[in-house]
Enzyme design. Structure first.
Site, PDB file in Angstrom:
ATOM      1  CB  CYS A 183      -0.947  -0.003   1.197  1.00 33.14           C
ATOM      2  SG  CYS A 183      -0.136  -0.294   2.784  1.00 33.14           S
TER       3      CYS A 183
ATOM      4  CG  HIS B  56       0.007   3.549   6.014  1.00 36.81           C
ATOM      5  ND1 HIS B  56       0.456   2.967   7.168  1.00 36.81           N
ATOM      6  CD2 HIS B  56      -0.306   2.518   5.179  1.00 36.81           C
ATOM      7  CE1 HIS B  56       0.423   1.641   7.048  1.00 36.81           C
ATOM      8  NE2 HIS B  56      -0.048   1.343   5.851  1.00 36.81           N
TER       9      HIS B  56
END
Lengths: 354, 354
Positions: A138, A218
């Site tokens: 990711c 994130h």
């Protein structure tokens, strides 16, 4: 019609299966799972053929019917997407070879698990016709999408990124930290930089990773030293034309990952998923040749469209990266329901003019 | 067709508007809002008529068209649902009176804001034909749904509840605690017990409240001393027949609010909303006349179906509580997509036999 098998039906697998189902040129051959937990009931409710990865007994106990073993699923698939936990994928490689079935692995595997480390925007063509591809993680996906247009338009002298990572996913109740900020990994560079180099071998990039007590997204603090000196507005326009980058406008009042995900939930996204990098438009700043920005990456979702494109690349049934990306975006809804940046609006107008 | 106006388009208002839209006998007359944030763009994207609660200027600045002022919306509505922040609703009461428009307030208001404090399962009939009703808070709603069948079947001598409350909602980035457990309120009983008594005036109940660092759900530790001594299995069967109680089976592997919400997101619920009380089936335990259980309450969502039922009660257009609850559940999808408890399955079979 491509028959796609999904080995593993957890965080990534269930999203990839649902995404395959939306595509006009693909269908879900089946999903393989080890345990009859809530995700198995979801697979059953979706009508996916459920295959037992590790024996039939646990599913019998839960009253769930299976269509066979994972071997049967691989045999019934044109392409398999392996979404088993990091490190398990490599142990499945021989299974896919045995059935001569092209396979896609995830970023939790070592790069040598596959012929190519894949990002649709950056190196689609490298995977066309390959036997195996590894969709990068990711974070690496988020960085590759951002760096590709910057390299093409301005050249990149060096990238320096701090990745402030979520501790775990919402359902991962055994993960921490509960109340701490961890340099993680404490060694510099973190593994993220070398992983980005599997996509851009000649890129100069250093990364530092941390972990914090959130399960949401994130967040990357990005510095890229460019070869040239665009204005901030020029960079905003460039990034606004990328279909998998969402420039978050100041007017929306979105101050963190919580509100980003509330926005995508409100917009009716499946699971509230955020497939796009979310770049705070106000943060995009150029000082000399130094570009700075913040971007948030939804760890559960941003690799999903990339897996769909990887399926097409391996199958060699689509003419180009652009064609696959557009088809994936349209069918899945990437970019849809979000306020558009001026650059995107211009792009849409250009498309309408064609 | 009932024209329902929604004053306030935040956490509750946007969900009520979307729920109204699903009902066969209702339509959204419009929504009123103060600021042009991301939720205003969602209202616009949904095609709701947007009314300015506090002047037109901010919306002009954001390029959002409004249909008039909140006065115009109230005039165009058969019923208004006030979902403004706690305490603000009371200041709007004269506005609704002025237009002679029946109004529903939320649990953040004092009970005297309305003729009746409302829970569909417990006291629907008390609101039929009233001018105003107050849908009790998420916690009081969760407790009322649980206590109503227990009172009817077994009698309740006394209820003692500890409410471990989420600190804030996912988008409320200015709320805490970040890392603490707060007795909140520290006085005993907390306000929740008296609030439950607005629904059941003769109920003996003590409550204690705490706050913890999660944004997911409230979790109640419940003790009810009954007048009789059912077995645990009898209680499970009783609760399993209630349409707004979800008995979480052990086999699903759901250990907390994170996985509950992952399950409802996976099931495709709008925003992943959990409209039902989630009662861990394994926790339902009877010792003598003491019943114990844990239940989780989605603070953003459980009052949404209750607001829909309150609209019907005030409008006097539906024959009975059962009829309204069933219609709300069917159109919204309450209970849908979740594994059923044996009791629910029996109920479904009984319905099919009718």
């Amino acid at each position: 019609m491509l028959h796609v098998g999904i080995n593993g039906f957890g965080t990534i697998g269930k999203r990839v299966a649902d995404a395959v189902r939306t595509q006009p040129d693909m269908t879900v051959a089946g999903v393989a799972k080890r345990s009859p937990n809530f995700e198995a009931t979801i697979a059953h409710d979706r009508g996916y053929n459920l295959y037992a990865a590790d024996g039939q007994a646990p599913f019998d106990g839960a009253g769930l019917t299976t269509a066979g073993t994972v071997h049967d699923m691989v045999e019934a698939s044109d392409v398999v997407v392996d979404t088993t936990p990091g490190g398990v994928g490599a142990t499945n490689a021989s299974l896919y070879e045995e059935h001569d079935t092209p396979a896609i692995f995830q970023g939790g595997e070592d790069p040598d698990v596959a012929d190519v480390s894949f990002n649709a925007r950056a190196n689609y063509d490298a995977a066309v016709g390959a036997d195996t591809a590894r969709v990068v993680s990711c974070n690496t996906t988020g960085l590759s999408r951002l760096l590709a247009p910057l390299r093409e338009s301005y050249g990149v002298e060096k990238a320096r990124i701090t990745l402030v990572r979520r501790g775990g996913d919402p359902g991962q109740t055994s993960r921490g930290p509960i109340n701490d900020t961890l340099p993680d990994p404490v060694e510099i560079p973190s593994h993220h930089g070398p992983d980005v180099q599997t996509v851009f071998p000649d890129l100069d990039i250093d990364t530092m990773g941390m972990k914090v007590p959130t399960t949401q997204m994130h967040t990357h603090s990005v510095n890229v030293t460019l070869d040239s000196e665009p204005t901030s507005e020029e960079v905003l326009d460039l990034l606004g034309r990328e279909t998998r980058l969402f420039l978050v406008p100041e007017t929306l009042g979105i101050d963190g990952a919580g509100k980003i995900k509330e926005y995508t939930r409100d917009a009716g996204r499946p699971r509230g998923d955020v497939w796009e990098n979310c770049i705070w438009a106000e943060s995009v700043t150029v000082e000399g040749r130094d570009l700075y920005l913040f971007q948030a990456i939804h760890q559960e979702a941003d690799v999903v469209p990339e897996n769909i494109d990887a399926v097409r690349a391996l199958s060699e049934r689509t003419a180009s990266a652009e064609q696959s990306i557009e088809r994936t975006n349209d069918a899945l809804g990437v970019g849809r329901g979000l306020v558009q940046h001026e650059g995107e609006i211009r792009r849409a107008e250009n498309v309408a003019d064609d």
